[in-house]
Design a protein around this motif. Sequence first.
Motif, short mmCIF file in Angstrom:
data_model
loop_
_atom_site.label_atom_id
_atom_site.label_comp_id
_atom_site.label_asym_id
_atom_site.label_seq_id
_atom_site.Cartn_x
_atom_site.Cartn_y
_atom_site.Cartn_z
N THR A 31 0.69 -1.16 -0.05
CA THR A 31 0.16 -0.10 -0.22
C THR A 31 0.68 1.38 -0.13
OG1 THR A 31 -1.59 -1.13 1.18
CG2 THR A 31 -1.89 1.25 1.29
N SER A 33 0.17 5.56 0.09
CA SER A 33 -0.79 6.64 0.53
C SER A 33 -0.51 7.68 -0.75
CB SER A 33 -0.28 7.57 1.76
OG SER A 33 0.81 8.18 1.59
N THR A 34 -1.84 8.22 -0.99
CA THR A 34 -1.87 9.34 -2.18
C THR A 34 -0.81 10.47 -1.78
OG1 THR A 34 -3.74 10.26 -1.28
CG2 THR A 34 -4.01 8.71 -2.93
N VAL A 71 -7.04 7.93 -8.57
CA VAL A 71 -8.03 7.54 -7.60
C VAL A 71 -9.29 8.11 -7.96
CG1 VAL A 71 -8.86 7.79 -5.30
CG2 VAL A 71 -6.38 7.54 -5.71
N SER A 72 -9.50 9.26 -8.24
CA SER A 72 -11.13 9.56 -8.48
C SER A 72 -11.67 8.98 -9.81
CB SER A 72 -11.12 11.10 -8.71
OG SER A 72 -10.45 11.95 -9.63
N ARG A 74 -11.29 5.85 -10.73
CA ARG A 74 -11.16 4.64 -10.50
C ARG A 74 -12.07 3.64 -10.97
NH1 ARG A 74 -11.79 6.78 -5.51
NH2 ARG A 74 -13.49 6.03 -4.29
N PHE A 81 -7.94 0.25 -11.22
CA PHE A 81 -8.70 -0.30 -10.25
C PHE A 81 -9.86 -1.15 -10.92
CE2 PHE A 81 -7.22 3.78 -8.70
CZ PHE A 81 -6.74 3.32 -7.24
N SER A 87 -6.71 -1.77 -5.36
CA SER A 87 -7.85 -1.29 -4.63
C SER A 87 -7.48 -0.08 -4.05
CB SER A 87 -8.37 -2.65 -3.50
OG SER A 87 -7.37 -2.63 -2.71
N TYR A 88 -8.54 0.82 -3.90
CA TYR A 88 -8.25 1.94 -2.88
C TYR A 88 -8.99 1.58 -1.57
CZ TYR A 88 -9.17 7.01 -1.62
OH TYR A 88 -8.90 8.19 -1.02
N THR A 89 -7.73 2.43 -0.57
CA THR A 89 -7.84 1.99 0.79
C THR A 89 -8.72 3.15 1.43
OG1 THR A 89 -5.91 3.01 1.28
CG2 THR A 89 -5.61 0.86 0.82
N ILE A 93 -3.33 3.69 -2.30
CA ILE A 93 -3.64 2.56 -3.36
C ILE A 93 -2.77 1.23 -2.50
CG2 ILE A 93 -2.68 1.75 -5.78
CD1 ILE A 93 -2.62 4.97 -6.06
#
Length: 108
Positions: A31, A33-34, A71-72, A74, A81, A87-89, A93
Amino acid sequence: MQPRKILRTRIQQGDIAVLALELAAQRANGTISTTALKKFLIDKFKPTEGDAIPTANGYTPLFDQIVGNLVSNRKTPTSMFAKGYASYTGHGIQITQAGRDFLKTVPR
């Protein structure tokens, strides 16, 4: 007829998707972070003035939006995704096994 040269003045979203998966894969928990992703990508790509243009809201640099769009967007059918690679946490990611398998097919 010679092929047309493509002159790029800014980074595209597709330029960073595979790199985002690679960065997540390098982490112990898979994972990233953004926030960490943005920092790494800024250090790596050294965004140009084309990347620093403010977006429609007037203050967010275009590069930040491009990273945020990973992310947005996805749910877009071609996103990492939607393809099951990540997957988005909620904060970042997380690479999936399908994403790890995909990375093995990416030319180095």
